[in-house]
Design an enzyme around this catalytic site. Structure first.
Site, PDB file in Angstrom:
ATOM      1  N   LYS A   1      -7.695   8.845 -45.163  1.00 15.62           N
ATOM      2  CA  LYS A   1      -7.913   7.534 -44.555  1.00 15.62           C
ATOM      3  C   LYS A   1      -9.410   7.248 -44.478  1.00 15.62           C
ATOM      4  CE  LYS A   1      -6.480   5.116 -40.269  1.00 15.62           C
ATOM      5  NZ  LYS A   1      -5.739   5.314 -39.003  1.00 15.62           N
TER       6      LYS A   1
ATOM      7  N   SER B   1      -2.334   2.099 -37.914  1.00 16.79           N
ATOM      8  CA  SER B   1      -3.447   1.696 -38.749  1.00 16.79           C
ATOM      9  C   SER B   1      -3.565   2.512 -40.042  1.00 16.79           C
ATOM     10  CB  SER B   1      -4.753   1.830 -37.965  1.00 16.79           C
ATOM     11  OG  SER B   1      -5.017   3.178 -37.616  1.00 16.79           O
TER      12      SER B   1
ATOM     13  N   SER C   1      -0.472   5.291 -34.968  1.00 13.72           N
ATOM     14  CA  SER C   1      -1.002   4.962 -36.289  1.00 13.72           C
ATOM     15  C   SER C   1      -0.593   5.913 -37.406  1.00 13.72           C
ATOM     16  CB  SER C   1      -2.530   4.892 -36.234  1.00 13.72           C
ATOM     17  OG  SER C   1      -2.936   3.701 -35.624  1.00 13.72           O
TER      18      SER C   1
END
Length: 550
Positions: A132, A213, A237
């Protein structure tokens, strides 16, 4: 480099911390550019997805192919680069990858040379991993949390996670798109959107949201753009995008993985974790990144509790005799998701689990508005510390400068939603404020001692189960995310306790997951149970890349 320009309700949006034919691989040492089109891409029709040799490939399968000489780390990396170019780089695109590592093939060559010399570092040797874009790598990739304010930022050193992956022989392969600033920016926000990456799309239905996210990590794993991916979670997330994209996600106990070098929201709740297609792959990745790190004091608690190999706990008969507490007090779930959940619980019963149903939790614990107070205080303190650690060359040096940058660049940074969360956080005082200290003590006690710990103790539970997240909603840049859907991520997130989601089925082609969570450091038990459920039900199905699903 793929370079595109243009929660809150903890555990509700699931969002804190939160596409065509192959065109060949990039030249060695070069970068990979994806045609960006508009910032949002072209909704278009269903994707024309070419056959892919590594569809649903596992770590064990890739290792076997390299050991036999059928494949090399380089050939595997090349195939994934082509897959990214095919599905992420031409419209209608998934937009799950922001940039690929221009040194990926060179690293693969080095690892192939080691293998040829008789040295294999472990199960991740030669395996590409997408991180990420809030996880630091000190290389020719940047780390920006999807924000143009950090565009070009190369951290002074690897995150602990990236360093451990390199040591294990994994290839830091790409940076995955995300909800900008891990969804901690504005109200009426849209999960999976960042100024750098554009709007990430759900591979099961391109008009549906991938949640966040860790949107890009979830989509890239599900769509077979990489062997393994890593996400981060503060309040759902990892759990939400894993459920919404039909994959396995693990949110470890806070402190099992170091947060050093991860762009923060909250030192009380943040953790990175695996997002993969199978429980076994997630377990292999989990063990590779454990260890005590002086840069993250929370990891000291993992001494004697962490393992470097979590695959040892996987047992297809692991549900036999396991005591499972069923939580039905999370509101907002689609009745069809609840029907899938009933089937999942029954499958556990058939496999020999002892089912305690219901074993409900106090809704007040995870709905407490003090959760947002804690995040606002800690985001300001923790982000300022991270930015200071970037040194004098940092594009921005404080939260205040991030806010100012966004205001100056509102046309690129805020075309859909604002930065109310950033402004509210900037207005908070120091971590010595009584309001902050009360928030920490209150919500942690409610979700730890009086929540998960109490429930597990009263019923002598091995795991607590609940549906992970409601069905993926249509992406809407006017109204933002649909916040009325059910989620079970908040208690474990606020407590800092482990949570694992596994695919449990589909509703009209849209995936849903089931979560297994419990007290701190119970990853071995949860993995045993989650793996047994996965093996008994086999609910993972590769995405269909439909334009829409009714």
């Amino acid at each position: 480099m793929i370079d595109r320009r243009g929660f809150i309700g903890v555990g509700v949006a699931g969002g804190l911390g939160a596409v065509a034919v192959a065109s060949g691989c990039a030249p060695e040492g070069g970068s990979r550019d994806v045609a960006a089109g508009s910032a949002e891409g072209d909704a278009g029709g269903a994707m024309a997805v070419p056959p892919f040799e590594l569809d649903e490939a596992t770590v064990d399968g890739l290792q076997a192919s390299m050991a036999s000489g059928e494949r090399t780390a380089r050939s595997i990396a090349e195939m994934y680069l082509e897959r990214i170019e095919a599905l992420d780089g031409q419209g209608p695109e998934l937009r799950s990858i922001i940039e690929t590592n221009p040194d990926a093939l060179a690293i693969a060559d080095e690892l192939d040379a080691e293998r040829a010399a008789g040295s294999v570092r472990g199960p991740l040797h030669g395996i590409p991993v997408a991180l990420k874009d809030n996880i630091d790598t000190h290389d020719r990739m940047t780390t920006t949390a999807g924000s143009l304010a950090l565009e070009g930022s190369v951290p002074p050193q690897d995150s602990f996670i990236a360093a451990r992956l390199r040591e294990a022989g994994a290839i830091p392969f790409a940076k995955a798109n995300l909800s900008e600033w891990a969804y901690f920016r504005g109200v009426r926000a849209t999960s999976g959107w960042s100024a750098r990456g554009g709007q990430c799309r759900n591979p099961y239905a391109l008009d549906r949201n991938p949640c966040g996210s860790s949107s890009g990590s979830g989509v890239a794993a599900s769509a077979n753009l990489c062997a393994l991916t890593v996400g981060t979670e503060t309040g759902g997330s990892i759990m939400c995008p894993s459920s919404s994209n039909g994959i396995v996600g693990i949110k470890p106990t806070v402190g099992l993985w170091s947060r050093a070098g991860v762009i923060p929201i909250s030192h009380s709740q943040d953790t990175a974790g695996p997002m993969c297609r199978t429980v076994r792959d997630a377990a292999a990745l989990l063990g590779a990144c454990t260890g005590v790190d002086p840069r993250d004091p929370a990891t000291a608690a993992s001494e004697g509790r962490a393992h470097t190999d979590y695959t040892q706990f996987l047992d297809a008969a692991g549900l036999q005799g396991a005591r499972i507490g069923v939580v039905r007090s999370f509101p907002g779930f689609d009745p069809r998701v609840l029907a899938l959940f009933d089937e999942a619980v029954e499958a556990m019963r058939v496999e020999g689990a002892v089912i305690i149903d219901p074993a409900n939790m106090d809704a007040a614990a995870w709905n407490d508005p003090l959760s947002l107070v804690l995040l606002e205080y800690e985001f300001k303190a923790d982000l300022n510390a991270y930015l200071e650690g970037l040194g004098s060359d940092a594009p921005v040096k404080s939260l205040a400068e991030v806010i100012e940058f966004n205001e100056r660049n509102a046309d690129r940074e805020m075309p859909h939603f604002g930065q109310q969360r950033l402004i509210a956080s900037q207005a908070r005082g120091p971590l010595t404020d009584p309001e902050y200290r009360n928030a920490v003590a209150t919500i942690q006690r409610a979700n730890r001692e009086d929540g998960i710990d109490r429930l597990a103790r009263e019923h002598d539970l091995d795991a607590i189960v609940a549906p992970t997240r409601d069905l993926p909603w249509p992406t809407d840049h006017i109204k933002g995310d649909r916040l009325d859907g059910g989620s079970s991520a908040a208690p474990a997130a606020i407590a800092g306790y482990p949570d694992i989601t596994v695919p449990m089925g589909f509703v009209r082609g849209l995936p849903a997951g089931v979560s297994f969570f419990g007290p701190a450091w119970t990853e071995p038990t949860l993995l045993r149970i989650a793996y047994a459920y996965e093996q008994a039900t086999q609910q993972r199905r590769a995405p269909t890349f439909a334009a829409t699903l009714g």
